[in-house]
Design a protein around this motif. Structure first.
Motif, PDB file in Angstrom:
ATOM      1  N   GLY A  76      34.622  38.575 -50.103  1.00  0.00           N
ATOM      2  CA  GLY A  76      35.855  37.903 -49.718  1.00  0.00           C
ATOM      3  C   GLY A  76      36.269  38.199 -48.291  1.00  0.00           C
ATOM      4  O   GLY A  76      35.761  39.118 -47.644  1.00  0.00           O
ATOM      5  N   VAL A  77      37.206  37.396 -47.799  1.00  0.00           N
ATOM      6  CA  VAL A  77      37.617  37.491 -46.401  1.00  0.00           C
ATOM      7  C   VAL A  77      38.238  38.838 -46.064  1.00  0.00           C
ATOM      8  O   VAL A  77      38.105  39.330 -44.932  1.00  0.00           O
ATOM      9  N   ASP A  78      38.896  39.461 -47.022  1.00  0.00           N
ATOM     10  CA  ASP A  78      39.523  40.759 -46.753  1.00  0.00           C
ATOM     11  C   ASP A  78      38.499  41.854 -46.498  1.00  0.00           C
ATOM     12  O   ASP A  78      38.851  42.925 -45.980  1.00  0.00           O
ATOM     13  N   ARG A  79      37.251  41.614 -46.856  1.00  0.00           N
ATOM     14  CA  ARG A  79      36.192  42.602 -46.640  1.00  0.00           C
ATOM     15  C   ARG A  79      35.485  42.416 -45.296  1.00  0.00           C
ATOM     16  O   ARG A  79      34.598  43.195 -44.956  1.00  0.00           O
ATOM     17  N   VAL A  80      35.865  41.417 -44.547  1.00  0.00           N
ATOM     18  CA  VAL A  80      35.254  41.181 -43.236  1.00  0.00           C
ATOM     19  C   VAL A  80      36.074  41.899 -42.169  1.00  0.00           C
ATOM     20  O   VAL A  80      37.241  41.582 -41.957  1.00  0.00           O
ATOM     21  N   GLU A  81      35.458  42.872 -41.503  1.00  0.00           N
ATOM     22  CA  GLU A  81      36.133  43.566 -40.408  1.00  0.00           C
ATOM     23  C   GLU A  81      35.522  43.246 -39.044  1.00  0.00           C
ATOM     24  O   GLU A  81      36.207  43.332 -38.030  1.00  0.00           O
ATOM     25  N   ALA A  82      34.244  42.909 -39.027  1.00  0.00           N
ATOM     26  CA  ALA A  82      33.561  42.624 -37.759  1.00  0.00           C
ATOM     27  C   ALA A  82      32.706  41.379 -37.927  1.00  0.00           C
ATOM     28  O   ALA A  82      32.264  41.063 -39.038  1.00  0.00           O
ATOM     29  N   PHE A  83      32.483  40.665 -36.806  1.00  0.00           N
ATOM     30  CA  PHE A  83      31.647  39.468 -36.889  1.00  0.00           C
ATOM     31  C   PHE A  83      30.851  39.259 -35.612  1.00  0.00           C
ATOM     32  O   PHE A  83      31.090  39.879 -34.573  1.00  0.00           O
ATOM     33  N   GLY A  84      29.850  38.368 -35.733  1.00  0.00           N
ATOM     34  CA  GLY A  84      29.008  37.990 -34.611  1.00  0.00           C
ATOM     35  C   GLY A  84      28.287  36.691 -34.931  1.00  0.00           C
ATOM     36  O   GLY A  84      28.388  36.175 -36.047  1.00  0.00           O
ATOM     37  N   LYS A  85      27.567  36.172 -33.952  1.00  0.00           N
ATOM     38  CA  LYS A  85      26.840  34.918 -34.149  1.00  0.00           C
ATOM     39  C   LYS A  85      25.592  34.934 -33.284  1.00  0.00           C
ATOM     40  O   LYS A  85      25.484  35.739 -32.340  1.00  0.00           O
ATOM     41  N   ALA A  86      24.640  34.057 -33.593  1.00  0.00           N
ATOM     42  CA  ALA A  86      23.389  34.040 -32.836  1.00  0.00           C
ATOM     43  C   ALA A  86      22.650  32.735 -33.087  1.00  0.00           C
ATOM     44  O   ALA A  86      22.953  32.000 -34.038  1.00  0.00           O
ATOM     45  N   PRO A 105      33.784  25.335 -29.853  1.00  0.00           N
ATOM     46  CA  PRO A 105      34.769  25.493 -30.938  1.00  0.00           C
ATOM     47  C   PRO A 105      34.318  24.917 -32.265  1.00  0.00           C
ATOM     48  O   PRO A 105      34.827  25.316 -33.317  1.00  0.00           O
ATOM     49  N   TYR A 106      33.347  24.005 -32.240  1.00  0.00           N
ATOM     50  CA  TYR A 106      32.913  23.373 -33.484  1.00  0.00           C
ATOM     51  C   TYR A 106      32.211  24.375 -34.408  1.00  0.00           C
ATOM     52  O   TYR A 106      32.177  24.173 -35.619  1.00  0.00           O
ATOM     53  N   PHE A 107      31.683  25.429 -33.841  1.00  0.00           N
ATOM     54  CA  PHE A 107      31.121  26.517 -34.652  1.00  0.00           C
ATOM     55  C   PHE A 107      32.056  27.718 -34.643  1.00  0.00           C
ATOM     56  O   PHE A 107      32.485  28.215 -35.681  1.00  0.00           O
ATOM     57  N   GLY A 108      32.376  28.209 -33.455  1.00  0.00           N
ATOM     58  CA  GLY A 108      33.142  29.447 -33.335  1.00  0.00           C
ATOM     59  C   GLY A 108      34.513  29.390 -33.977  1.00  0.00           C
ATOM     60  O   GLY A 108      34.924  30.333 -34.671  1.00  0.00           O
ATOM     61  N   ASN A 109      35.246  28.309 -33.765  1.00  0.00           N
ATOM     62  CA  ASN A 109      36.587  28.236 -34.339  1.00  0.00           C
ATOM     63  C   ASN A 109      36.559  28.172 -35.862  1.00  0.00           C
ATOM     64  O   ASN A 109      37.439  28.715 -36.532  1.00  0.00           O
ATOM     65  N   VAL A 110      35.541  27.513 -36.400  1.00  0.00           N
ATOM     66  CA  VAL A 110      35.420  27.436 -37.860  1.00  0.00           C
ATOM     67  C   VAL A 110      35.099  28.819 -38.432  1.00  0.00           C
ATOM     68  O   VAL A 110      35.721  29.268 -39.411  1.00  0.00           O
ATOM     69  N   LEU A 111      34.133  29.505 -37.831  1.00  0.00           N
ATOM     70  CA  LEU A 111      33.797  30.861 -38.272  1.00  0.00           C
ATOM     71  C   LEU A 111      35.008  31.786 -38.162  1.00  0.00           C
ATOM     72  O   LEU A 111      35.307  32.563 -39.080  1.00  0.00           O
ATOM     73  N   ARG A 112      35.724  31.693 -37.058  1.00  0.00           N
ATOM     74  CA  ARG A 112      36.884  32.555 -36.842  1.00  0.00           C
ATOM     75  C   ARG A 112      37.978  32.280 -37.867  1.00  0.00           C
ATOM     76  O   ARG A 112      38.561  33.190 -38.451  1.00  0.00           O
ATOM     77  N   GLU A 113      38.276  31.012 -38.116  1.00  0.00           N
ATOM     78  CA  GLU A 113      39.336  30.658 -39.068  1.00  0.00           C
ATOM     79  C   GLU A 113      38.983  31.091 -40.488  1.00  0.00           C
ATOM     80  O   GLU A 113      39.825  31.649 -41.210  1.00  0.00           O
ATOM     81  N   LEU A 114      37.737  30.877 -40.882  1.00  0.00           N
ATOM     82  CA  LEU A 114      37.336  31.216 -42.253  1.00  0.00           C
ATOM     83  C   LEU A 114      37.288  32.723 -42.497  1.00  0.00           C
ATOM     84  O   LEU A 114      37.414  33.173 -43.640  1.00  0.00           O
ATOM     85  N   THR A 115      37.113  33.506 -41.424  1.00  0.00           N
ATOM     86  CA  THR A 115      37.093  34.960 -41.565  1.00  0.00           C
ATOM     87  C   THR A 115      38.430  35.596 -41.178  1.00  0.00           C
ATOM     88  O   THR A 115      38.552  36.820 -41.171  1.00  0.00           O
ATOM     89  N   GLY A 117      39.767  35.764 -38.263  1.00  0.00           N
ATOM     90  CA  GLY A 117      39.602  36.518 -37.029  1.00  0.00           C
ATOM     91  C   GLY A 117      40.373  35.888 -35.888  1.00  0.00           C
ATOM     92  O   GLY A 117      40.807  34.734 -35.968  1.00  0.00           O
ATOM     93  N   THR A 118      40.519  36.656 -34.817  1.00  0.00           N
ATOM     94  CA  THR A 118      41.160  36.160 -33.603  1.00  0.00           C
ATOM     95  C   THR A 118      40.356  36.488 -32.350  1.00  0.00           C
ATOM     96  O   THR A 118      40.611  35.926 -31.289  1.00  0.00           O
ATOM     97  N   SER A 119      39.407  37.390 -32.445  1.00  0.00           N
ATOM     98  CA  SER A 119      38.624  37.807 -31.286  1.00  0.00           C
ATOM     99  C   SER A 119      37.641  36.716 -30.863  1.00  0.00           C
ATOM    100  O   SER A 119      37.214  35.884 -31.676  1.00  0.00           O
ATOM    101  N   ILE A 120      37.255  36.743 -29.592  1.00  0.00           N
ATOM    102  CA  ILE A 120      36.066  36.019 -29.177  1.00  0.00           C
ATOM    103  C   ILE A 120      34.888  36.591 -29.965  1.00  0.00           C
ATOM    104  O   ILE A 120      34.827  37.792 -30.215  1.00  0.00           O
ATOM    105  N   ILE A 121      33.961  35.740 -30.366  1.00  0.00           N
ATOM    106  CA  ILE A 121      32.860  36.183 -31.220  1.00  0.00           C
ATOM    107  C   ILE A 121      31.678  36.608 -30.350  1.00  0.00           C
ATOM    108  O   ILE A 121      31.154  35.810 -29.575  1.00  0.00           O
ATOM    109  N   VAL A 122      31.273  37.863 -30.487  1.00  0.00           N
ATOM    110  CA  VAL A 122      30.133  38.359 -29.733  1.00  0.00           C
ATOM    111  C   VAL A 122      28.858  37.674 -30.230  1.00  0.00           C
ATOM    112  O   VAL A 122      28.789  37.248 -31.380  1.00  0.00           O
TER     113      VAL A 122
END
Length: 202
Positions: A76-86, A105-115, A117-122
């Motif tokens: 679940g989303v509450d278990r996500v503390e860190a994220f990244g993409k590649a 944003p078509y990838f990053g914003n969706v990943l960020r919203e679903l998790t 998150g608010t950070s830029i994704i490394v």
């Protein structure tokens, strides 16, 4: 998942750290990388000036697919503390093809919203033959400067990417590095080269 994204396979790698230096870690950390192997929509077309139509069609669908896998593996989303993409592009494509699918944003914003998150994704990306490993960096989803959450997860798919494919990856972790204890940017002293006890002459 079928349809316009052209997904050939989805691979999920789970790395759970239970022991460090032979000692149980206080809070086991689970790191997950979810990868979609897709046909490169630009392969064989030469130089394509406008990548936007394919990005808009594919990237949100891929972000949803991969984030769903992350949330399922982490609980679940509450278990996500860190994220990244590649992304890994096959040899008949170009590195910009991978960047197009993960750096908008078509990838990053969706990943960020679903998790949540608010950070830029490394991120990391490369152009490689099938079977080569890629290391995906992670950092805190809401506080990118939180050093304890700087970590990586590695993924390797033996038969991907084929020359005309792209591997798109989302990754997440349930916590910090095991036994993190090197401080944080908020509490670091001011460090200047002139003040360090080192020889600077060359």
């Amino acid at each position: 998942m079928t349809g316009p994204a052209g997904v050939r396979k989805v691979v999920t790698v789970v790395d759970e750290v239970l022991l460090e230096l032979g000692r149980p870690v206080a809070s086991p950390v689970r790191r997950v990388a979810a990868a979609a192997v897709i046909r490169n929509p630009w392969a064989g077309r030469g130089f394509v000036a406008d990548l936007q139509p394919e990005v808009e069609a594919l990237a949100p669908e891929l972000a949803q697919l991969l984030t769903d896998r992350l949330l399922s593996e982490l609980g679940g989303v509450d278990r996500v503390e860190a994220f990244g993409k590649a992304a890994v592009v096959g040899l008949d494509g170009e590195s910009e093809h991978g960047g197009a699918l993960i750096h908008t944003p078509y990838f990053g914003n969706v990943l960020r919203e679903l998790t949540e998150g608010t950070s830029i994704i490394v991120f990391s990306d490369d152009q490689l033959p099938a079977g080569e490993p890629l290391t995906v960096p992670l950092w805190h989803k809401t506080a990118a400067a939180t050093r304890s959450h700087y970590q990586t997860v590695q993924i390797r798919i033996p038969d991907a990417p084929r020359p005309d494919e792209i591997v798109v990856i989302a990754a997440a972790a349930s916590g910090p590095r095991p036994n993190a204890r090197i401080g944080d940017r908020r509490t670091d002293p001011v460090v200047r080269l002139a003040d360090l006890p080192m020889e600077t002459a060359r």
